[in-house]
Write a protein that holds these residues in place. Sequence first.
Motif: not given
Length: 115
Positions: A32, A21-22, A25, A35
Amino acid sequence: MADKIKLLVAFLLLVAGIVGFYYLHESAAVLQLASVLVGVVLAAVVAYTSEPGKRFFEFGKDSVAEAKRVVWPTRKETMQTTGVVILFAITMALFLWAVDASLMMVVNGLMGRGE
């Protein structure tokens, strides 16, 4: 020991979904979200293969079944109970205000600050 390894792998898959997710970004929000969802689903599948995971999912199913057996109050009962609670809160507020004002008058009288 195999169950502990499965739970560790499930945890690592969950962490991988969050890291993804990060890492994504700058990508679309859908990627995201995908994921995280893929990480959660894979972690759940791996956790389900372990004995503690099976017990946890069985507990979840039992909890849902128990929630379905709950008898919820009717609208009338809910409104009556809410009314009693609000009336009690107002009554307590007035009582505490009266006690506070009375104590303030007594303290002011004892200190010679009559009003």
